[in-house]
Design an enzyme around this catalytic site. Structure first.
Site, PDB file in Angstrom:
ATOM      1  N   ASP A  36      38.988  61.160  42.300  1.00 33.01           N
ATOM      2  CA  ASP A  36      37.977  60.647  43.078  1.00 33.01           C
ATOM      3  C   ASP A  36      38.701  59.863  44.165  1.00 33.01           C
ATOM      4  OD1 ASP A  36      35.663  59.382  44.135  1.00 33.01           O
ATOM      5  OD2 ASP A  36      36.207  57.654  42.981  1.00 33.01           O
ATOM      6  N   ASP A  38      37.433  57.209  46.852  1.00 31.33           N
ATOM      7  CA  ASP A  38      37.074  55.707  47.247  1.00 31.33           C
ATOM      8  C   ASP A  38      37.146  54.875  45.698  1.00 31.33           C
ATOM      9  OD1 ASP A  38      36.514  56.430  49.847  1.00 31.33           O
ATOM     10  OD2 ASP A  38      34.405  56.834  49.196  1.00 31.33           O
ATOM     11  N   GLU A 331      49.872  33.029  37.895  1.00 35.77           N
ATOM     12  CA  GLU A 331      50.461  32.166  36.923  1.00 35.77           C
ATOM     13  C   GLU A 331      51.949  32.412  36.849  1.00 35.77           C
ATOM     14  OE1 GLU A 331      47.097  30.066  34.179  1.00 35.77           O
ATOM     15  OE2 GLU A 331      47.572  32.161  33.585  1.00 35.77           O
TER      16      GLU A 331
HETATM   17  N1  RBF Z   1      46.338  35.786  29.419  1.00 35.56           N
HETATM   18  C1  RBF Z   1      45.611  36.516  28.843  1.00 35.56           C
HETATM   19  O1  RBF Z   1      44.550  36.400  28.345  1.00 35.56           O
HETATM   20  N2  RBF Z   1      46.136  37.798  28.407  1.00 35.56           N
HETATM   21  C2  RBF Z   1      47.302  38.257  28.809  1.00 35.56           C
HETATM   22  O2  RBF Z   1      47.756  39.392  28.537  1.00 35.56           O
HETATM   23  C3  RBF Z   1      48.369  37.254  29.467  1.00 35.56           C
HETATM   24  N3  RBF Z   1      49.379  37.710  29.603  1.00 35.56           N
HETATM   25  C4  RBF Z   1      50.113  36.601  30.337  1.00 35.56           C
HETATM   26  C5  RBF Z   1      51.778  36.798  30.630  1.00 35.56           C
HETATM   27  C6  RBF Z   1      52.274  35.935  31.101  1.00 35.56           C
HETATM   28  C7  RBF Z   1      53.890  36.328  31.597  1.00 35.56           C
HETATM   29  C8  RBF Z   1      51.687  34.556  31.587  1.00 35.56           C
HETATM   30  C9  RBF Z   1      52.733  33.688  32.084  1.00 35.56           C
HETATM   31  C10 RBF Z   1      50.471  34.422  31.187  1.00 35.56           C
HETATM   32  C11 RBF Z   1      49.674  35.373  30.750  1.00 35.56           C
HETATM   33  N4  RBF Z   1      48.468  35.018  30.221  1.00 35.56           N
HETATM   34  C12 RBF Z   1      47.604  35.884  29.807  1.00 35.56           C
HETATM   35  C13 RBF Z   1      47.770  33.974  30.677  1.00 35.56           C
HETATM   36  C14 RBF Z   1      47.642  32.694  29.836  1.00 35.56           C
HETATM   37  O3  RBF Z   1      46.594  32.640  29.280  1.00 35.56           O
HETATM   38  C15 RBF Z   1      47.810  31.548  30.827  1.00 35.56           C
HETATM   39  O4  RBF Z   1      49.143  31.213  31.366  1.00 35.56           O
HETATM   40  C16 RBF Z   1      47.268  30.138  29.974  1.00 35.56           C
HETATM   41  O5  RBF Z   1      45.736  30.504  29.899  1.00 35.56           O
HETATM   42  C17 RBF Z   1      47.448  29.103  30.985  1.00 35.56           C
HETATM   43  O6  RBF Z   1      46.568  28.782  32.129  1.00 35.56           O
HETATM   44 MG    MG Z   2      34.949  55.904  43.580  1.00 37.91          MG
END
Ligand code: RBF
Ligand code: MG
Length: 412
Positions: A36, A38, A331
């Protein structure tokens, strides 16, 4: 020629909790790919939203993009009809289309390829896998849009627009016609689609379908797809019997570097408290375009704190499914022990590679483990010369490098 594979099925229970099941399915090996355009290869959403916003202004109404799901994947006439009905406009679908067409004309050249689109096209071409393009947009609009992307026109052995078939998606006609012209059986085609009508059409055509939903938090609607991926970067062609990508290096995928910066803000405050992972969150203000251009997921690169130095960094862009955030956040986790915090300090980032999509985890402990694993991967990969050389990008340490140019590559 079949592959056995596990299909993830997401079910919503009456209590609205998510339940994942793994079903074993047998899928035919495919020999060609139908794409696809778009929302799958091109980031058309932002431009469509801009144009509709201008158009609605004339009627004293506002289009804020929250109506995107009404039109996603639909043919122009049907989409126009739905907008008119939803927004109670006093015009016909034909009038709407003829009014917005000129608004689009000077914008086609600004539509960016979605992350992974060029990589996918080149990979399939290099391996002699036939590619078709099947879009609900008119053929002339397809031609215009792809003309701005080098090598695309020649990469497709078949191109079909919505005005070249009797019925557009969700009818299977456009995909069946593509298969016919490529001279392959429908069951040997893999369709890649971002929208629901497109997924429905592909399944109705008897094809394997990978969904790349372009609207956030909609993946539960895509149950009929054989697989849902977060972005084209996550596609694994070998699952379908196609040649695997060979550009992953030590668990990382090099990407076109991009740059963002700004003062460090307080995040949700969970990082240090719950996870022991203190992230130096960046304000997303002014970065809505940048954020919409990059799929959520885990990235890594270099972080410059103007008064301190340059550090290794791994970061998450996303919705943090574990915490079910409503806003997309950036983050970065600086892989270094600092004394105290650095709220308010100017932080500069060079993002050089991708690690994985954002996922949900059953427990906080598993999320933590995964983030630490991401950190180790980034730490090690950043020593590779291909990533290391960006440590000296002037943007990271030079306050005279203007922040407003954050998205353009800054060379050294
Ligand atoms: N939050 C998720 O819900 N799923 C993720 O796969 C996930 N991976 C992350 C990977 C890294 C390197 C960092 C720094 C954060 C990740 N987080 C992820 C976010 C994490 O939930 C978040 O930093 C905390 O909620 C603090 O706000
Ligand atoms: Mg499309």
């Amino acid at each position: 020629m079949y592959v056995r594979r596990l299909k993830d099925v997401l079910i919503y229970t009456p209590q609205h909790s998510e339940l994942y099941l793994k079903l074993e399915t047998t899928m035919p090996l495919v020999s060609c790919v139908i794409l696809d355009l778009d929302g799958t290869l091109l980031n058309t959403d932002d431009i469509v939203n801009d144009v509709l916003n201008v158009f609605m202004g004339k009627y004293g109404k506002k289009w804020d993009g929250s109506g995107s799901h009404i039109i996603a994947g639909k043919g122009p006439l049907e989409a126009a009809g739905d907008i008119i009905q939803d927004y109670e406009l006093a015009c016909t679908p034909e009038e709407l289309i003829s009014e917005i067409t000129p608004l689009f004309s000077d914008r086609w050249c600004n539509i960016k390829a979605l992350p992974g689109a060029n990589r996918l096209i080149k990979h399939m071409n290099d391996h002699g896998v036939p590619l078709a393009l099947a879009s609900n947009s008119s053929r002339s609009s397809v031609n215009t849009k792809i003309s701005y992307h080098q090598g695309w026109r020649e990469s497709f052995s078949v191109i079909i627009g919505g005005d070249e078939v009797r019925m557009v998606k969700p009818s299977p006609e456009i995909f069946l016609e593509a298969a016919r012209r490529m001279n392959v059986e429908a069951s040997r085609c893999l369709v890649i689609e971002d929208s629901l009508p497109g997924v429905t059409a592909g399944k109705a055509a008897g094809m394997a379908v990978v969904a790349v939903p372009s609207l956030p938090k909609q993946s539960h609607l895509y149950n009929s797809a054989d697989e849902i991926v977060n972005s084209l970067l996550d596609l694994q062609p070998e699952k379908w019997g196609l040649p695997p990508f060979q550009d992953w290096i030590e668990g990382t995928l090099p990407i076109e570097p991009w740059y963002i910066g700004g003062p460090v803000i307080k995040g949700y405050g969970r990082g240090s408290k719950f996870l022991g992972i203190p992230t130096a969150n960046l304000s997303t203000e002014g970065y809505s375009t940048t954020l919409s251009e990059h799929p959520s997921g885990v990235y890594f690169g270099w972080a410059g704190l103007l008064t301190r130095g340059v550090y290794k960094m791994v970061m998450s862009i996303g919705w943090n499914p574990y915490f079910n955030n409503t806003e997309k956040t950036i983050e970065p986790w600086l892989l270094h022990d600092f004394d105290g915090d650095f709220y308010g300090e100017e932080l500069r980032l060079a993002i050089v590679g991708y690690i994985r999509p954002e996922t949900n985890f059953p427990t906080l402990e598993r999320l933590k483990e995964k983030i630490h694993e991401d950190g180790k991967i980034a730490e090690k990969a950043l020593d590779l010369p291909m990533y290391m050389h960006l440590k000296s990008a002037p943007y990271l340490t030079d306050s005279s490098q203007l922040n407003e140019h954050h998205t353009s590559p800054i060379h050294h």
